[in-house]
Scaffold this active site. Structure first.
Site, PDB file in Angstrom:
ATOM      1  CG  ASP A   9      52.259  98.998 -47.341  1.00 51.03           C
ATOM      2  OD1 ASP A   9      51.196  98.744 -46.733  1.00 51.03           O
ATOM      3  OD2 ASP A   9      53.010  98.093 -47.784  1.00 51.03           O
ATOM      4  CG  HIS A  10      49.973  99.390 -51.473  1.00 53.03           C
ATOM      5  ND1 HIS A  10      51.343  99.550 -51.281  1.00 53.03           N
ATOM      6  CD2 HIS A  10      49.807  98.144 -51.985  1.00 53.03           C
ATOM      7  CE1 HIS A  10      51.949  98.448 -51.676  1.00 53.03           C
ATOM      8  NE2 HIS A  10      51.058  97.578 -52.104  1.00 53.03           N
ATOM      9  CB  CYS A  65      52.599  96.863 -44.291  1.00 60.73           C
ATOM     10  SG  CYS A  65      53.448  95.564 -43.371  1.00 60.73           S
ATOM     11  N   GLY A  66      50.536  95.062 -45.235  1.00 63.76           N
ATOM     12  CA  GLY A  66      49.705  93.898 -45.513  1.00 63.76           C
ATOM     13  C   GLY A  66      49.802  92.847 -44.423  1.00 63.76           C
ATOM     14  CB  THR A  67      52.388  90.580 -43.439  1.00 64.26           C
ATOM     15  OG1 THR A  67      53.576  91.370 -43.631  1.00 64.26           O
ATOM     16  CG2 THR A  67      52.022  89.851 -44.725  1.00 64.26           C
ATOM     17  N   GLY A  70      56.821  93.591 -42.898  1.00 66.11           N
ATOM     18  CA  GLY A  70      57.730  94.534 -43.573  1.00 66.11           C
ATOM     19  C   GLY A  70      57.943  95.782 -42.725  1.00 66.11           C
ATOM     20  CG  HIS A  98      57.945  91.492 -20.051  1.00 67.56           C
ATOM     21  ND1 HIS A  98      58.055  90.124 -19.948  1.00 67.56           N
ATOM     22  CD2 HIS A  98      57.285  91.895 -18.932  1.00 67.56           C
ATOM     23  CE1 HIS A  98      57.486  89.717 -18.824  1.00 67.56           C
ATOM     24  NE2 HIS A  98      56.995  90.775 -18.204  1.00 67.56           N
ATOM     25  CG  ASN A  99      59.478  93.290 -25.502  1.00 68.31           C
ATOM     26  OD1 ASN A  99      58.473  92.713 -25.937  1.00 68.31           O
ATOM     27  ND2 ASN A  99      60.506  92.627 -24.998  1.00 68.31           N
ATOM     28  NE  ARG A 109      47.489  92.923 -48.711  1.00 67.99           N
ATOM     29  CZ  ARG A 109      48.498  93.275 -49.501  1.00 67.99           C
ATOM     30  NH1 ARG A 109      49.620  92.559 -49.514  1.00 67.99           N
ATOM     31  NH2 ARG A 109      48.406  94.335 -50.281  1.00 67.99           N
ATOM     32  NE  ARG A 132      62.065  89.820 -14.847  1.00 68.41           N
ATOM     33  CZ  ARG A 132      60.822  90.058 -14.423  1.00 68.41           C
ATOM     34  NH1 ARG A 132      60.607  91.006 -13.509  1.00 68.41           N
ATOM     35  NH2 ARG A 132      59.798  89.386 -14.911  1.00 68.41           N
ATOM     36  CG  HIS A 133      61.046  93.620 -18.024  1.00 65.04           C
ATOM     37  ND1 HIS A 133      61.247  92.361 -18.524  1.00 65.04           N
ATOM     38  CD2 HIS A 133      60.153  93.504 -17.007  1.00 65.04           C
ATOM     39  CE1 HIS A 133      60.485  91.505 -17.846  1.00 65.04           C
ATOM     40  NE2 HIS A 133      59.825  92.180 -16.926  1.00 65.04           N
ATOM     41  NE  ARG A 136      66.077  90.275 -18.491  1.00 68.98           N
ATOM     42  CZ  ARG A 136      65.198  89.617 -17.757  1.00 68.98           C
ATOM     43  NH1 ARG A 136      63.897  89.747 -17.971  1.00 68.98           N
ATOM     44  NH2 ARG A 136      65.613  88.819 -16.792  1.00 68.98           N
TER      45      ARG A 136
END
Ligand code: RB5
Length: 142
Positions: A9-10, A65-67, A70, A98-99, A109, A132-133, A136
């Site tokens: 995003d912006h 995004c900023g953080t 979101g 793992h994921n 930011r 095992r991952h 899960r």
């Protein structure tokens, strides 16, 4: 050549541009899903378009995004998406091992561009461990 999908995003527009340039220098093909300026826009729409493309193609993506939060919330609404908000390289490595993370989320930011590019490189180069991952992850999907 590997292809990477990317969107922002912006709030993540400038860091996205830095990441795109870096990925191209590293030899990746990059598909940019927007946004295309710093004009205010809505991160759920970009996250939706990128998430659907990841599900359809099996390619990896980066959302900014900023953080980074979101985008990660929005992307993780879609079945088959494992979006990881990373602010350090250890987490970037572990979430691939793992994921089997398929979307990396970053916050312009929060994370400086030097660290962000290290996170991107480690996330892209680290392989999923399986075993095992995978069991899960199957639990998440079913
Ligand atoms: C936009 O101001 C900001 O809210 C967005 O980029 C993101 O940080 C949301 O989580």
């Amino acid at each position: 050549m590997s292809k990477i999908l990317i969107g922002s995003d912006h709030g993540g527009f400038k860091l996205k541009g830095i990441i795109i340039n870096h990925l191209k220098e590293e030899g990746y093909e990059v598909q940019d899903f927007g946004c295309y300026s710093e004009e205010s826009c809505d991160y759920p729409q970009i996250a939706r378009a990128v998430s659907k493309a990841v599900i359809e193609t099996g390619e990896k993506a980066i959302l900014v995004c900023g953080t980074g939060i979101g985008m990660s919330i929005a992307a993780n609404r879609f079945k088959g998406i494992r979006a990881s908000h990373c602010t350090d390289t250890f987490t970037a490595r572990m979430t691939r091992m793992h994921n089997d993370s398929n979307i990396l989320c970053l916050g312009e930011r929060i994370t400086g561009s030097g660290l962000a590019l290290d996170i991107v490189d480690i996330w892209l180069k680290t392989e999923f461990e399986g075993g095992r991952h995978q069991r899960r992850i199957n639990m998440l999907e079913n």
